[in-house]
Design a protein around this motif. Structure first.
Motif, PDB file in Angstrom:
ATOM      1  N   SER A 263      64.464 -14.431 -50.589  1.00 47.33           N
ATOM      2  CA  SER A 263      63.501 -13.646 -51.360  1.00 47.33           C
ATOM      3  C   SER A 263      63.760 -13.754 -52.856  1.00 47.33           C
ATOM      4  CB  SER A 263      63.535 -12.174 -50.937  1.00 47.33           C
ATOM      5  OG  SER A 263      64.855 -11.650 -51.084  1.00 47.33           O
ATOM      6  N   SER A 264      64.998 -14.017 -53.225  1.00 47.43           N
ATOM      7  CA  SER A 264      65.335 -14.141 -54.643  1.00 47.43           C
ATOM      8  C   SER A 264      64.700 -15.377 -55.273  1.00 47.43           C
ATOM      9  CB  SER A 264      66.855 -14.219 -54.817  1.00 47.43           C
ATOM     10  OG  SER A 264      67.383 -15.345 -54.120  1.00 47.43           O
ATOM     11  N   GLN A 265      64.279 -16.337 -54.421  1.00 47.66           N
ATOM     12  CA  GLN A 265      63.634 -17.554 -54.912  1.00 47.66           C
ATOM     13  C   GLN A 265      62.114 -17.442 -54.897  1.00 47.66           C
ATOM     14  OE1 GLN A 265      65.109 -21.025 -52.868  1.00 47.66           O
ATOM     15  NE2 GLN A 265      67.255 -20.462 -53.167  1.00 47.66           N
ATOM     16  N   GLY A 266      61.588 -16.261 -54.619  1.00 49.56           N
ATOM     17  CA  GLY A 266      60.152 -16.054 -54.671  1.00 49.56           C
ATOM     18  C   GLY A 266      59.385 -16.464 -53.429  1.00 49.56           C
ATOM     19  N   GLY A 267      60.099 -16.776 -52.355  1.00 46.04           N
ATOM     20  CA  GLY A 267      59.422 -17.101 -51.105  1.00 46.04           C
ATOM     21  C   GLY A 267      58.598 -18.371 -51.143  1.00 46.04           C
ATOM     22  N   TRP A 268      59.004 -19.354 -51.963  1.00 44.24           N
ATOM     23  CA  TRP A 268      58.211 -20.584 -52.067  1.00 44.24           C
ATOM     24  C   TRP A 268      58.223 -21.380 -50.766  1.00 44.24           C
ATOM     25  CZ3 TRP A 268      60.438 -25.373 -51.299  1.00 44.24           C
ATOM     26  CH2 TRP A 268      61.842 -25.431 -51.320  1.00 44.24           C
ATOM     27  N   ARG A 269      59.303 -21.225 -49.969  1.00 45.51           N
ATOM     28  CA  ARG A 269      59.388 -21.942 -48.699  1.00 45.51           C
ATOM     29  C   ARG A 269      59.100 -20.956 -47.577  1.00 45.51           C
ATOM     30  NH1 ARG A 269      64.489 -24.121 -49.139  1.00 45.51           N
ATOM     31  NH2 ARG A 269      65.383 -22.492 -47.811  1.00 45.51           N
ATOM     32  N   SER A 270      57.814 -20.685 -47.354  1.00 39.53           N
ATOM     33  CA  SER A 270      57.394 -19.728 -46.325  1.00 39.53           C
ATOM     34  C   SER A 270      56.078 -20.198 -45.739  1.00 39.53           C
ATOM     35  CB  SER A 270      57.208 -18.338 -46.941  1.00 39.53           C
ATOM     36  OG  SER A 270      56.126 -18.356 -47.865  1.00 39.53           O
ATOM     37  N   GLN A 271      55.691 -19.582 -44.637  1.00 35.04           N
ATOM     38  CA  GLN A 271      54.425 -19.964 -44.012  1.00 35.04           C
ATOM     39  C   GLN A 271      53.252 -19.763 -44.963  1.00 35.04           C
ATOM     40  OE1 GLN A 271      54.869 -17.349 -40.650  1.00 35.04           O
ATOM     41  NE2 GLN A 271      55.268 -19.041 -39.259  1.00 35.04           N
ATOM     42  N   ALA A 272      53.238 -18.623 -45.649  1.00 35.90           N
ATOM     43  CA  ALA A 272      52.111 -18.334 -46.540  1.00 35.90           C
ATOM     44  C   ALA A 272      52.043 -19.331 -47.685  1.00 35.90           C
ATOM     45  CB  ALA A 272      52.240 -16.908 -47.080  1.00 35.90           C
ATOM     46  N   SER A 273      53.181 -19.683 -48.268  1.00 40.70           N
ATOM     47  CA  SER A 273      53.159 -20.607 -49.396  1.00 40.70           C
ATOM     48  C   SER A 273      52.821 -22.024 -48.954  1.00 40.70           C
ATOM     49  CB  SER A 273      54.507 -20.599 -50.128  1.00 40.70           C
ATOM     50  OG  SER A 273      55.547 -21.057 -49.293  1.00 40.70           O
ATOM     51  N   ILE A 274      53.294 -22.436 -47.768  1.00 43.01           N
ATOM     52  CA  ILE A 274      52.939 -23.754 -47.251  1.00 43.01           C
ATOM     53  C   ILE A 274      51.441 -23.815 -46.972  1.00 43.01           C
ATOM     54  CG2 ILE A 274      53.242 -25.376 -45.338  1.00 43.01           C
ATOM     55  CD1 ILE A 274      56.115 -24.281 -45.081  1.00 43.01           C
ATOM     56  N   GLY A 275      50.921 -22.735 -46.388  1.00 48.22           N
ATOM     57  CA  GLY A 275      49.478 -22.686 -46.154  1.00 48.22           C
ATOM     58  C   GLY A 275      48.696 -22.780 -47.445  1.00 48.22           C
ATOM     59  N   ALA A 276      49.184 -22.101 -48.487  1.00 49.39           N
ATOM     60  CA  ALA A 276      48.511 -22.147 -49.788  1.00 49.39           C
ATOM     61  C   ALA A 276      48.570 -23.555 -50.381  1.00 49.39           C
ATOM     62  CB  ALA A 276      49.142 -21.141 -50.737  1.00 49.39           C
ATOM     63  N   LEU A 277      49.706 -24.242 -50.229  1.00 53.35           N
ATOM     64  CA  LEU A 277      49.832 -25.609 -50.722  1.00 53.35           C
ATOM     65  C   LEU A 277      48.857 -26.541 -50.006  1.00 53.35           C
ATOM     66  CD1 LEU A 277      53.714 -25.956 -51.021  1.00 53.35           C
ATOM     67  CD2 LEU A 277      52.076 -25.969 -52.909  1.00 53.35           C
ATOM     68  N   ASN A 278      48.765 -26.393 -48.695  1.00 54.35           N
ATOM     69  CA  ASN A 278      47.817 -27.206 -47.935  1.00 54.35           C
ATOM     70  C   ASN A 278      46.384 -26.914 -48.368  1.00 54.35           C
ATOM     71  OD1 ASN A 278      49.364 -28.864 -46.160  1.00 54.35           O
ATOM     72  ND2 ASN A 278      49.895 -27.068 -44.955  1.00 54.35           N
ATOM     73  N   SER A 279      46.069 -25.646 -48.599  1.00 49.22           N
ATOM     74  CA  SER A 279      44.712 -25.283 -49.019  1.00 49.22           C
ATOM     75  C   SER A 279      44.381 -25.884 -50.379  1.00 49.22           C
ATOM     76  CB  SER A 279      44.568 -23.757 -49.067  1.00 49.22           C
ATOM     77  OG  SER A 279      44.635 -23.206 -47.773  1.00 49.22           O
ATOM     78  N   GLN A 280      45.336 -25.826 -51.312  1.00 46.29           N
ATOM     79  CA  GLN A 280      45.093 -26.427 -52.623  1.00 46.29           C
ATOM     80  C   GLN A 280      44.867 -27.927 -52.484  1.00 46.29           C
ATOM     81  OE1 GLN A 280      45.120 -24.627 -55.878  1.00 46.29           O
ATOM     82  NE2 GLN A 280      43.932 -26.490 -56.183  1.00 46.29           N
ATOM     83  N   ALA A 281      45.639 -28.586 -51.611  1.00 52.07           N
ATOM     84  CA  ALA A 281      45.447 -30.018 -51.384  1.00 52.07           C
ATOM     85  C   ALA A 281      44.055 -30.305 -50.836  1.00 52.07           C
ATOM     86  CB  ALA A 281      46.524 -30.535 -50.423  1.00 52.07           C
ATOM     87  N   LEU A 282      43.597 -29.440 -49.928  1.00 53.85           N
ATOM     88  CA  LEU A 282      42.310 -29.679 -49.279  1.00 53.85           C
ATOM     89  C   LEU A 282      41.121 -29.512 -50.217  1.00 53.85           C
ATOM     90  CD1 LEU A 282      43.112 -28.019 -45.850  1.00 53.85           C
ATOM     91  CD2 LEU A 282      42.494 -30.414 -46.213  1.00 53.85           C
ATOM     92  N   LEU A 283      41.317 -28.874 -51.370  1.00 55.73           N
ATOM     93  CA  LEU A 283      40.243 -28.816 -52.352  1.00 55.73           C
ATOM     94  C   LEU A 283      39.864 -30.208 -52.837  1.00 55.73           C
ATOM     95  CD1 LEU A 283      40.809 -25.675 -52.569  1.00 55.73           C
ATOM     96  CD2 LEU A 283      40.279 -25.931 -54.997  1.00 55.73           C
ATOM     97  N   TYR A 284      40.838 -31.122 -52.830  1.00 52.74           N
ATOM     98  CA  TYR A 284      40.581 -32.481 -53.321  1.00 52.74           C
ATOM     99  C   TYR A 284      40.005 -33.383 -52.237  1.00 52.74           C
ATOM    100  CZ  TYR A 284      43.527 -30.783 -57.085  1.00 52.74           C
ATOM    101  OH  TYR A 284      44.037 -30.038 -58.118  1.00 52.74           O
ATOM    102  N   ALA A 285      40.147 -32.983 -50.973  1.00 52.24           N
ATOM    103  CA  ALA A 285      39.620 -33.789 -49.874  1.00 52.24           C
ATOM    104  C   ALA A 285      38.099 -33.722 -49.856  1.00 52.24           C
ATOM    105  CB  ALA A 285      40.195 -33.299 -48.544  1.00 52.24           C
ATOM    106  N   MET A 286      37.485 -34.746 -49.302  1.00 54.71           N
ATOM    107  CA  MET A 286      36.033 -34.782 -49.214  1.00 54.71           C
ATOM    108  C   MET A 286      35.575 -34.071 -47.935  1.00 54.71           C
ATOM    109  SD  MET A 286      35.738 -36.540 -51.973  1.00 54.71           S
ATOM    110  CE  MET A 286      33.962 -36.696 -51.978  1.00 54.71           C
ATOM    111  N   GLU A 287      34.665 -33.125 -48.060  1.00 51.79           N
ATOM    112  CA  GLU A 287      34.036 -32.484 -46.892  1.00 51.79           C
ATOM    113  C   GLU A 287      35.040 -31.773 -45.991  1.00 51.79           C
ATOM    114  OE1 GLU A 287      30.717 -32.573 -46.607  1.00 51.79           O
ATOM    115  OE2 GLU A 287      30.451 -33.916 -48.305  1.00 51.79           O
ATOM    116  N   ALA A 288      36.043 -31.142 -46.547  1.00 54.66           N
ATOM    117  CA  ALA A 288      37.085 -30.517 -45.723  1.00 54.66           C
ATOM    118  C   ALA A 288      37.005 -28.999 -45.776  1.00 54.66           C
ATOM    119  CB  ALA A 288      38.462 -30.963 -46.196  1.00 54.66           C
TER     120      ALA A 288
END
Length: 448
Positions: A263-288
């Motif tokens: 928790s001291s590292q801000g939870g960057w390695r968590s399910q929610a943050s991984i999901g957010a990273l994938n979602s940001q990536a999918l903004l660049y995908a076509m028709e996703a």
């Protein structure tokens, strides 16, 4: 055949679709064989990776492929795009209406697996952090097809409505304030996600020498480039999609091997943050789809039947609803020069939107106001499975088989006038957003 029309699938459909000797069908078969052969050759270097695609015999359909399993599928996707670009001189989305994606979200009922970051500690859909990140991602689909002023107006309309006292939804002033802050936060994150997308794409286009007007916003520049040079925008997006997917996959691997970050590292390695990273990536995908809930509801529930509605929660249906609204806005914009075609092309998303809206109503204790309830009923009729618009969209209905494109558009416009009272795309969009605002009010006035 492709070379004669400039290696462009849209031009190919105009030139070849509907001809008696069915030349477009030959092209679709060539496309499928070519894409599959290239991917099979590339995937030999990625142990455990495979491709998943649903081919279609429809002359006008796309052909998209998802890479699943294995390690480093972001690199296989990047390699496919690079090889294709070197051979054809354009992106596969332009030449073949084909896009390659990386599968990131398993069904929510998937059995525990050491390779499933989502299921490592149970269903991530149960955590509020996960739901918040995914709802914001789904709202970014709506933002994508609004300009900055329209988005700000819609955001204010929803959050002001949530904040205001309502006899139909009695709440204390403290509750209203908390709920409005929650809604504004989700909309603000969605806006920031889209701004990051526009800024990154604009930066690449500018670096390649494309000129932009003085003081032109990133958003306006990218939108203008989509009309000016679609292939350049698609190339930039493919590069950024691979780059962001790499970051998400590396974080997933770290999560699987080391567990959640302290928790001291801000939870960057968590399910929610991984999901957010994938979602940001999918903004660049076509028709996703940008959010897990839309994948759960449409892909795994409605299309594949792998799960049922009891496996999903309110947030999943809200995410699905948001993305269908966004995709409807997309088609209204894309086909704006042919309003009738815009109406029947968007029918698929209208149907999915009303299905998700019905599930949201089932979960919520409130109800839509009179006008919004009436609009939902009318949109439900427009998106009916055996309705006029979807039959026109499918192209195989014998009742419409002999119609020209112009005649199909006229039928769609007449049907929409009968059901909705107008066939104006501007009025259609206004009514769509009125319904969406009412659904968002219900969602954000629910008890925490």
């Amino acid at each position: 055949m492709l070379q004669r029309i400039g290696n462009d699938w849209v031009a190919a459909k105009k030139a070849y679709a509907g001809r008696p000797d069915r030349p477009m069908l030959k092209l679709t078969r060539f496309r499928e064989a070519y894409v599959n052969a290239l991917l099979d050759a590339i995937l030999t270097g990625y142990q455990g990776a495979a491709k998943a695609a649903v081919g279609s015999q429809n002359e006008t359909s796309d052909y998209d492929v998802t890479l699943v399993g294995g390690r480093g599928t972001w690199s296989a996707m990047k390699e496919f795009n690079a090889v294709f670009r070197s051979v054809w001189g354009k992106e596969s989305g332009v030449v073949f209406d084909t896009n390659v994606y990386v599968g990131t979200i398993p069904p929510p009922t998937m059995q525990h697996s050491p390779d499933s970051w989502l299921m490592k500690d149970g269903n991530a859909g149960a955590t509020s952090e996960w739901q918040y990140a995914q709802e914001a991602a789904s709202l970014s689909k709506i933002r994508r097809f609004m300009d900055a002023r329209e988005w700000q107006h819609y955001l204010n309309q929803v959050t002001d409505g949530v904040l205001a006292a309502s006899p139909a939804v009695p709440r204390t002033s403290g509750t209203r304030f908390t709920q409005a802050r929650h809604a504004r936060g989700a909309f603000s994150v969605a806006g920031a996600m889209y701004d990051a997308y526009a800024r990154s794409v604009a930066r690449i286009l500018t670096s390649e020498g494309y000129a932009r007007r003085p003081a032109q916003s990133d958003d306006d520049f990218v939108r203008s480039m989509e009309h000016r040079d679609e292939n350049a925008v698609m190339r930039a997006r493919n590069v950024l999609y691979a780059m962001h997917t790499r970051g998400a996959q590396e974080t997933e691997r770290s999560f699987l091997h080391q567990g959640p970050s302290p928790s001291s590292q801000g939870g960057w390695r968590s399910q929610a943050s991984i999901g957010a990273l994938n979602s940001q990536a999918l903004l660049y995908a076509m028709e996703a789809y940008h959010s897990a809930g839309a994948v759960f509801d449409v892909v795994y529930r409605q299309q594949a039947g792998l799960i049922d509605r009891s496996d999903l929660v309110l947030s999943d249906f809200v995410q699905s609803f948001n993305e269908q609204v966004g995709d409807t806005l997309k088609d209204l914009h894309h086909y704006e020069r042919d309003p009738g075609k815009a109406l029947y092309q968007s029918a698929k998303y209208i149907r999915r939107m009303t299905i998700a809206a019905d599930e949201i109503l089932r979960h919520c204790s409130g109800a839509l106001d009179g006008e919004a309830a009436a609009l939902l009923g009318r949109f439900r009729e427009l998106g009916a499975k055996e309705g006029v618009l979807l039959r026109l969209r499918g192209g195989a209905d014998s009742a419409f088989a002999g119609l020209t494109e112009q005649e199909k558009s006229a039928v769609a416009s007449e049907h929409t006038r009968d059901v909705l009272g107008s066939d104006s795309l501007r009025d259609f969009r206004r009514k769509l957003l009125h319904l969406a605002g009412a659904v968002h009010f219900l969602r954000y006035t629910q008890p925490a």
